[in-house]
Design a protein around this motif. Structure first.
Motif, PDB file in Angstrom:
ATOM      1  N   LEU A 113      44.463  48.127  30.476  1.00 58.43           N
ATOM      2  CA  LEU A 113      45.889  47.942  30.213  1.00 58.43           C
ATOM      3  C   LEU A 113      46.072  46.918  29.099  1.00 58.43           C
ATOM      4  N   TRP A 114      47.247  46.912  28.466  1.00 51.67           N
ATOM      5  CA  TRP A 114      47.487  46.005  27.358  1.00 51.67           C
ATOM      6  C   TRP A 114      48.745  45.180  27.630  1.00 51.67           C
ATOM      7  N   GLN A 115      48.914  44.119  26.849  1.00 45.19           N
ATOM      8  CA  GLN A 115      49.910  43.097  27.153  1.00 45.19           C
ATOM      9  C   GLN A 115      51.330  43.640  27.199  1.00 45.19           C
ATOM     10  N   THR A 116      51.708  44.431  26.199  1.00 48.68           N
ATOM     11  CA  THR A 116      53.093  44.915  26.175  1.00 48.68           C
ATOM     12  C   THR A 116      53.384  45.856  27.345  1.00 48.68           C
ATOM     13  N   LEU A 117      52.338  46.424  27.925  1.00 49.77           N
ATOM     14  CA  LEU A 117      52.516  47.303  29.077  1.00 49.77           C
ATOM     15  C   LEU A 117      52.693  46.497  30.358  1.00 49.77           C
ATOM     16  N   THR A 118      51.997  45.364  30.448  1.00 47.14           N
ATOM     17  CA  THR A 118      51.960  44.618  31.711  1.00 47.14           C
ATOM     18  C   THR A 118      52.852  43.382  31.731  1.00 47.14           C
ATOM     19  N   GLU A 119      53.485  43.032  30.614  1.00 45.81           N
ATOM     20  CA  GLU A 119      54.190  41.754  30.549  1.00 45.81           C
ATOM     21  C   GLU A 119      55.379  41.673  31.500  1.00 45.81           C
ATOM     22  N   ASP A 120      55.925  42.817  31.928  1.00 45.53           N
ATOM     23  CA  ASP A 120      57.051  42.784  32.872  1.00 45.53           C
ATOM     24  C   ASP A 120      56.630  43.137  34.288  1.00 45.53           C
ATOM     25  N   SER A 121      55.323  43.073  34.585  1.00 45.92           N
ATOM     26  CA  SER A 121      54.850  43.425  35.923  1.00 45.92           C
ATOM     27  C   SER A 121      55.418  42.460  36.960  1.00 45.92           C
ATOM     28  N   GLN A 151      45.399  43.929  35.026  1.00 47.55           N
ATOM     29  CA  GLN A 151      44.471  45.059  35.046  1.00 47.55           C
ATOM     30  C   GLN A 151      44.389  45.572  36.482  1.00 47.55           C
ATOM     31  N   LEU A 152      43.965  46.831  36.660  1.00 45.61           N
ATOM     32  CA  LEU A 152      43.699  47.322  37.992  1.00 45.61           C
ATOM     33  C   LEU A 152      42.502  46.564  38.569  1.00 45.61           C
ATOM     34  N   SER A 153      42.530  46.330  39.870  1.00 42.65           N
ATOM     35  CA  SER A 153      41.474  45.525  40.501  1.00 42.65           C
ATOM     36  C   SER A 153      40.101  46.116  40.263  1.00 42.65           C
ATOM     37  N   ARG A 154      39.998  47.438  40.334  1.00 38.58           N
ATOM     38  CA  ARG A 154      38.742  48.137  40.044  1.00 38.58           C
ATOM     39  C   ARG A 154      39.016  49.067  38.868  1.00 38.58           C
ATOM     40  N   ALA A 155      38.284  48.890  37.809  1.00 42.80           N
ATOM     41  CA  ALA A 155      38.586  49.583  36.556  1.00 42.80           C
ATOM     42  C   ALA A 155      38.560  51.102  36.724  1.00 42.80           C
ATOM     43  N   PRO A 156      39.646  51.808  36.361  1.00 44.41           N
ATOM     44  CA  PRO A 156      39.636  53.273  36.388  1.00 44.41           C
ATOM     45  C   PRO A 156      38.641  53.818  35.369  1.00 44.41           C
ATOM     46  N   ASN A 164      38.393  58.337  37.822  1.00 46.56           N
ATOM     47  CA  ASN A 164      37.847  57.960  39.126  1.00 46.56           C
ATOM     48  C   ASN A 164      38.492  56.644  39.557  1.00 46.56           C
ATOM     49  N   LEU A 165      39.155  56.653  40.734  1.00 41.59           N
ATOM     50  CA  LEU A 165      39.978  55.516  41.144  1.00 41.59           C
ATOM     51  C   LEU A 165      39.581  54.980  42.508  1.00 41.59           C
ATOM     52  N   HIS A 166      39.695  53.677  42.661  1.00 38.15           N
ATOM     53  CA  HIS A 166      39.638  53.019  43.964  1.00 38.15           C
ATOM     54  C   HIS A 166      40.740  51.961  43.930  1.00 38.15           C
ATOM     55  N   LEU A 167      41.905  52.322  44.473  1.00 36.77           N
ATOM     56  CA  LEU A 167      43.078  51.467  44.364  1.00 36.77           C
ATOM     57  C   LEU A 167      43.068  50.372  45.430  1.00 36.77           C
ATOM     58  N   GLU A 168      43.987  49.424  45.269  1.00 35.43           N
ATOM     59  CA  GLU A 168      44.099  48.274  46.166  1.00 35.43           C
ATOM     60  C   GLU A 168      44.206  48.724  47.624  1.00 35.43           C
ATOM     61  N   ILE A 182      50.907  45.595  45.208  1.00 38.34           N
ATOM     62  CA  ILE A 182      49.890  45.652  44.154  1.00 38.34           C
ATOM     63  C   ILE A 182      49.476  47.088  43.891  1.00 38.34           C
ATOM     64  N   ARG A 183      49.261  47.858  44.952  1.00 36.68           N
ATOM     65  CA  ARG A 183      48.841  49.256  44.777  1.00 36.68           C
ATOM     66  C   ARG A 183      49.915  50.066  44.048  1.00 36.68           C
ATOM     67  N   SER A 184      51.167  49.837  44.388  1.00 39.43           N
ATOM     68  CA  SER A 184      52.257  50.557  43.711  1.00 39.43           C
ATOM     69  C   SER A 184      52.313  50.197  42.234  1.00 39.43           C
ATOM     70  N   GLU A 185      52.052  48.931  41.934  1.00 36.74           N
ATOM     71  CA  GLU A 185      52.050  48.507  40.540  1.00 36.74           C
ATOM     72  C   GLU A 185      50.844  49.091  39.807  1.00 36.74           C
ATOM     73  N   GLU A 186      49.710  49.222  40.492  1.00 37.89           N
ATOM     74  CA  GLU A 186      48.549  49.877  39.886  1.00 37.89           C
ATOM     75  C   GLU A 186      48.887  51.313  39.512  1.00 37.89           C
ATOM     76  N   VAL A 187      49.560  52.029  40.409  1.00 34.19           N
ATOM     77  CA  VAL A 187      49.940  53.415  40.129  1.00 34.19           C
ATOM     78  C   VAL A 187      50.907  53.474  38.962  1.00 34.19           C
ATOM     79  N   ARG A 188      51.927  52.604  38.971  1.00 36.86           N
ATOM     80  CA  ARG A 188      52.936  52.622  37.901  1.00 36.86           C
ATOM     81  C   ARG A 188      52.308  52.361  36.542  1.00 36.86           C
ATOM     82  N   LEU A 189      51.482  51.335  36.462  1.00 34.23           N
ATOM     83  CA  LEU A 189      50.892  50.973  35.172  1.00 34.23           C
ATOM     84  C   LEU A 189      49.863  51.996  34.716  1.00 34.23           C
ATOM     85  N   LEU A 190      49.099  52.555  35.659  1.00 25.14           N
ATOM     86  CA  LEU A 190      48.135  53.591  35.285  1.00 25.14           C
ATOM     87  C   LEU A 190      48.845  54.808  34.702  1.00 25.14           C
TER      88      LEU A 190
END
Length: 380
Positions: free
Chosen positions: A154-162, A168-173, A189-193, A203-211
């Motif tokens: 993920l990059w800054q402009t994508l995550t700055e309003d999280s 970043q996702l806890s486990r890298a996609p 390949n995913l292993h979410l929060e 956190i898991r919902s935010e992982e889905v949104r940002l992904l």
């Protein structure tokens, strides 16, 4: 099929030096493993099992979270044969919870033989990443690696309003491209929060949104727009409705044959807990992906329960000595059959295979008839 050289009698080695992965298996362990493999093979091939491969026309795609794959200290040699047998029933398998040590994966690959390969990403270090990585194991006679492989950052402009400050996702996609028959596609390949607490769900919902936001930006530049999101999503029936809606709104669909089917091992599930569909596959909705149809009707896919065939519910006594030898807890398992049975169901046999069931779908990979019909129409 896997290689079974370790299961030969010693007389076989007098004429030929077969390569062995587990040279110290006893005769009793060999016999027990063969009996288990015969039951497992019958289960995989029988009713409710996995469809047969059809040359150039279908792809058997699976996903499996294999518990602590790389750090287990309890797996018996026979467990590796069972895992290899299950993987060999498919063409391409996404695996989660692969640890930094690849010794266990290498043992499985030796059993599968030279016709199989694997691809792994780097370990996600730290507490949140749980020192895990993802892997793909595939049959080279059926699937080719496209050359596309990388972690989604993920990059800054994508995550700055999280709202939860997620960077970043806890486990890298892990995104990887494959080719099977006429099909070219990319898998993530995913292993979410994990967890059903309010913070974990957030956190898991935010992982889905940002992904999904990242994939939407990246799709136009990808080698393929045909995406499969799969793995251990840790979705709870009562907590993750919004995540399912977000995936649907982004254009992803599930195989109907998998909807609502439990994927967590639940033979001895704790009172008050429910079975969950943690493991999922989502396909980019378009005309490209077409699910094969099962013989009895409906889309072809399912959850496979290996414990119906090996490490069965009533096999506690069979593994009593092995359990007592490596148990390090405070309970008196030797003198309490009920405690021993609970330990067998809740912990020991899950450490042999997993606390998740493998899931699979069958995809159509040969569209040659439709292609020819379309081109004929364009020519006339």
């Amino acid at each position: 099929m896997p290689f079974y050289n370790d299961l030969r009698p010693e007389a076989d080695y007098k004429d030929r030096d077969f390569e062995r992965v587990f040279p110290n298996m006893t005769r009793a362990e060999q016999v027990r493993c063969i009996d288990g493999l015969l039951r497992l093979k019958a289960g995989l091939a029988g009713p409710g099992g996995v469809p047969a491969r059809r040359t150039e026309s279908n792809l058997l795609l699976a996903s499996w979270n294999i518990r602590n794959f790389g750090t287990s200290r309890q797996r018996l040699p026979e467990a590796y044969f069972y895992i290899a047998e299950i993987l060999a029933a498919f063409d391409l398998v996404a695996i989660q919870e692969v640890k930094s040590n690849l010794v266990e994966l290498e043992k499985i690959m030796r059993l599968l033989g030279p016709g199989w390969k694997y691809i792994v990403n780097d370990v996600t270090e730290g507490h949140a990443g749980n020192d895990e990585r993802s892997a793909y194991v595939y049959n080279t006679a059926r699937v080719q690696f496209s050359g596309l492989a990388g972690e989604i950052a993920l990059w800054q402009t994508l995550t700055e309003d999280s709202p939860v400050g997620l960077q970043q996702l806890s486990r890298a996609p892990y995104m990887t491209g494959f080719i099977a028959g006429w099909k070219q596609f990319a898998m993530v390949n995913l292993h979410l929060e994990p967890g059903d607490t309010t913070p974990a769900v957030g956190i898991r919902s935010e992982e889905v949104r940002l992904l999904l936001a990242a994939l939407e930006v990246k799709r136009s530049g990808l080698w393929s727009d045909n995406l499969v999101l799969l793995g251990d999503m840790n979705f709870y029936r009562s907590k993750d409705h919004d995540n399912l809606r977000a995936l649907a709104a982004a254009g992803y669909v599930e195989c109907a044959a998998l909807l609502g089917k439990p994927t967590n091992v639940h033979d001895n599930i704790a009172p008050g807990r429910t079975v969950e569909t943690y493991d999922r596959m989502f396909f980019r909705a378009n005309d490209y992906f077409r699910f094969a149809m099962a013989a009895g009707g409906g889309q072809s896919g399912d959850v496979f329960d290996p414990f119906a065939h090996v490490y069965r519910r009533d096999d506690t006594a069979t593994y009593r000595e092995e359990m007592l030898a490596d148990y390090g807890g405070a309970k008196d398992l030797a003198n309490s059959p009920s405690e021993l049975h609970a330990y067998y169901l809740d912990t020991w046999r899950e450490n042999q295979l997993s606390d998740h069931y493998p899931i699979w779908v069958e995809l159509v990979t040969d569209n040659s008839a439709e292609f020819l019909a379309e081109k004929r129409g364009q020519l006339t």
